[in-house]
Scaffold this active site. Structure first.
Site, short mmCIF file in Angstrom:
data_model
loop_
_atom_site.label_atom_id
_atom_site.label_comp_id
_atom_site.label_asym_id
_atom_site.label_seq_id
_atom_site.Cartn_x
_atom_site.Cartn_y
_atom_site.Cartn_z
N PRO A 7 57.91 25.44 34.64
CG PRO A 7 60.08 26.11 35.15
CD PRO A 7 58.88 25.77 35.92
CB CYS A 8 56.64 24.15 29.58
SG CYS A 8 56.97 25.47 28.42
CD GLN A 9 61.94 26.16 29.91
OE1 GLN A 9 61.05 25.77 30.65
NE2 GLN A 9 62.34 27.56 30.07
CG PHE A 11 57.32 18.28 30.93
CD1 PHE A 11 57.91 17.45 31.58
CD2 PHE A 11 57.35 19.58 31.73
CE1 PHE A 11 58.09 17.08 32.90
CE2 PHE A 11 57.79 19.34 33.29
CZ PHE A 11 58.12 17.97 33.75
CB SER A 12 58.23 21.80 25.21
OG SER A 12 57.93 22.17 23.89
#
Length: 154
Positions: A7-9, A11-12
């Site tokens: 999941p990137c949320q 770090f985005s």
């Protein structure tokens, strides 16, 4: 080979950038504890590390958003944690940011790519080459740019 993303949320650049300190679960719901823990979305890459430890592939590739490269020492921590898979059995080369348009993909998307190699599956020459600061073209796993190089301001 194991490939995956996590999941990137957290770090985005489009998010709150809480990284490892996210208070959301992998389901997107708020964790019951006020303290970040291993179940938080920002630490789900550890589950990938566990899969690597269980399956012990010769190589693994992981990807995520570019934003994690400039969020404290997140990239270094993830590289280190991947190195620890299977009791330190993996060589993880420094992650790089690749831009999709440089490879003919018709969109502007940057991703950080992690490569890991099971040490005991490498030849001595490959092990030596992959541990050099400047990996030779023959052993460098990152693709060469095939299309016009995008220069983005970060």
């Amino acid at each position: 080979m194991v490939t995956g993303g996590f999941p990137c949320q957290d770090f985005s650049l489009a998010g709150k950038r809480l990284g490892f300190n996210s208070l959301k679960s992998h389901l997107g719901t708020r964790l019951s504890s006020e303290e970040p823990n291993s179940e938080n979305r920002g630490k789900l890459y550890m589950w990938m590390r566990d899969v690597i430890t269980l399956t012990q592939p010769k190589i693994f590739i992981a990807e995520n958003v570019k934003g994690l490269t400039n969020l404290a020492d997140v990239k270094t921590i993830i590289e280190s944690d991947f190195r620890d898979a299977a009791e330190g059995g993996y060589l993880v080369i420094p992650a790089r940011v690749l831009h999709s348009a440089n490879y003919g993909v018709p969109q502007s998307r940057e991703r950080v790519i992690f490569f890991g190699f099971r040490k005991n599956a490498l030849s001595l020459q490959a092990l030596i080459e992959l541990t050099k600061a400047n990996i030779s073209d023959e052993f460098d796993p990152y693709p060469r740019i095939t299309h016009y190089k995008m220069n983005l301001k970060s």
